[in-house]
Write an enzyme that holds these catalytic residues in place. Structure first.
Site, short mmCIF file in Angstrom:
data_model
loop_
_atom_site.label_atom_id
_atom_site.label_comp_id
_atom_site.label_asym_id
_atom_site.label_seq_id
_atom_site.Cartn_x
_atom_site.Cartn_y
_atom_site.Cartn_z
CE LYS A 76 -20.12 26.99 13.77
NZ LYS A 76 -19.84 27.88 14.91
CB SER A 151 -16.25 29.34 14.35
OG SER A 151 -17.37 29.09 15.21
CB SER A 175 -18.62 31.61 16.88
OG SER A 175 -17.25 31.49 17.15
#
Length: 486
Positions: A76, A151, A175
């Site tokens: 990420k 997210s 997330s």
């Protein structure tokens, strides 16, 4: 190779069925061919990845292969990576190249893992749909008209589409778990402090936690063994021995006590999601587990408490982005105040600005006691709810999200978007570990089962999830997207 799990690929490398270069090149080819439709990656580091793959092949040939040697992964874009852009999905950091590796990145490199690139995300991890990225929204490989969740939506979509076998995400209010549910993969949020936050760009420092996203619980166990552990550079990381999670997967479920929080099965839960989750729980009963209803009475206060605490911490953490030391800087400022105002107005997106404003308001004089301190008191009540529940049962189970993935652009109202995290946020407030595993479908969109355990009981959590995956095949389902490319 793209349909194999991380553990299957590790076995293939050990058996010499293919080389790390062949494996990583195959994954890079899929990214090049397919990610234009998904937008799951912000940066792809092909040249470095192939060099790392060659190094892993050489290490294996000399009998010196580490745990993740030669396995392709994605990170990420919130984890600092030396020499590679770390954008956090924001214009503010579009040109920021970190001078060091985050601890988890360092550990993956030391274990021989090969990063193929950085995945898309909601800006500064603020969002539940991956529509808040400066680099555009990510699409769900199960249905390109749907969101992947957020997210960590880029990581979830990349794994679900078979672009990488596993990825790292972060979880502040759901997330990792919510996008894992929306994309039909497995995602683990460890106990707060289990994984170092050093080099992970901060959103809400008392809630953020990095963790693995992969096909299976066994894959997550392999990754967690690598990234967990104490770090002197992170004062919130906990000095506890890291178990051999993989060795503890094969556990009997006979007599396991499962609690179903009644608050997780009330109004707002999609009927198809509830049906899938209850069918999954029947599987556990068939494996010898005992099920009872429990109560988490302060669940309804989790979202309001979270949206005081998290924005307050974000307001403080994001104050450093002012155009002075790094990141975006406005052109031709007239004075220092103009530099601050225009840099932040240009660099931050709407959702980030909204949360900074909320946070600054709650921390301001006259409101601190009424909002922030009250929210922290509620947080303690929520934590106690979980402690009381775990006095009665071993694990808790319920839906990861109240609905399957919704359509891109469907959630225009911020509050309705925030409600998507109603079953995940309390877990972060309490600091306990949680995992989402694939448990069926609502229409053509995946449904996730969330399993929760006491602090630092990741071994139990992974074992419970693994046994479910041994008895079902939901984790083996693959989207039609990308199937034409073998």
């Amino acid at each position: 190779m793209h349909d194999k799990t991380l553990t299957e690929l590790a076995a293939g490398l050990r058996a010499g069925e293919f080389s790390s270069r062949e494996l990583c090149q195959s994954a890079l080819d899929r990214i090049q061919r397919l990610d234009g439709d998904l937008n799951s990656f912000i940066s792809v580091t092909a040249e470095q990845a192939l060099a790392d793959a060659d190094a892993a092949d050489q290490a294996r040939a000399s009998g010196d292969a580490a745990a993740l040697a030669g396995l392709p992964l994605a990170l990420k874009d919130i984890f600092c990576t030396q020499g590679v852009r770390t954008s956090c999905g924001s214009k503010m950091l579009d040109s920021f190249v970190a001078p060091y590796d985050a601890t988890v990145v360092e550990k993956i490199r030391q274990a021989g893992g090969v990063s193929l690139g950085k995945t898309n995300m909601d800006e500064f991890a603020m969002g539940s749909s991956n529509e808040n990225s400066f680099y555009g929204p990510v699409k769900n490989p199960w249905d390109l008209s749907a969101v992947p969740g957020g997210s960590s939506g880029g990581s979830a979509a990349a794994v679900a589409a078979g672009l990488v076998p596993a990825a790292l995400g972060t979880d502040t209010g759901g997330s990792i778990r919510q996008p894992a549910a929306f994309c039909g993969i497995t995602g683990l949020k460890p106990t707060y402090g289990r994984v170092s936050r050093y080099g992970m760009v901060a959103y809400a420092s008392s809630l953020d936690q990095g963790g693995p996203m992969a096909r299976t619980a066994a894959d997550c166990a392999l990754l967690l063994e690598t990234i967990a552990g104490h770090d002197v550079r992170d004062s919130t990381s906990v000095a506890r021995v890291v178990p051999d999670y993989s060795a503890e997967l094969d556990t009997s479920l006979a007599g396991l006590k499962i609690g179903l929080p009644k608050e997780y099965f009330g109004d707002g839960l999609d009927p198809e999601v509830e049906t899938a989750v209850r069918e999954a729980i029947k599987v556990y009963e068939s494996l010898g587990a005992k099920v009872c209803e429990v109560s988490l009475p302060h669940t309804h206060l989790a979202i309001p408490a979270y949206y005081v605490i998290a924005p307050a911490e974000a307001s403080s953490n994001l104050s450093r982005y002012d155009g002075v030391r790094f990141g975006h800087r406005c052109e031709d400022p007239t004075d220092l105040e103009d530099l601050y105002k225009r840099t932040r107005a240009e660099g931050f997106g709407e959702e980030v600005k909204r949360r900074i404003l909320i946070g600054t308001h709650t921390l301001s004089e006259g409101f601190f006691d009424a909002y922030y301190l009250k929210a922290q008191q509620v947080r303690r009540l929520i934590r106690q709810d979980f402690l009381d529940a775990f006095d009665e049962v071993d694990v808790l189970m319920g839906p990861t999200a109240p609905t399957p993935a919704f359509d891109l652009g469907a959630q225009k109202d911020p509050v309705s978007m925030y409600l998507q995290d109603i079953y995940t946020i309390a877990v972060n407030l309490a600091g306990i570990p949680g995992i989402s595993v694939p448990a069926g479908f609502a229409g053509n969109r995946p449904v996730g089962l969330q399993v929760l355990a006491p602090h630092f009981a990741e071994a139990q959590l992974l074992g419970v999830a693994h046994q479910f995956q041994q008895a079902t095949d939901w984790h083996l389902k693959r989207p039609a997207f990308g199937k034409e490319m073998a």
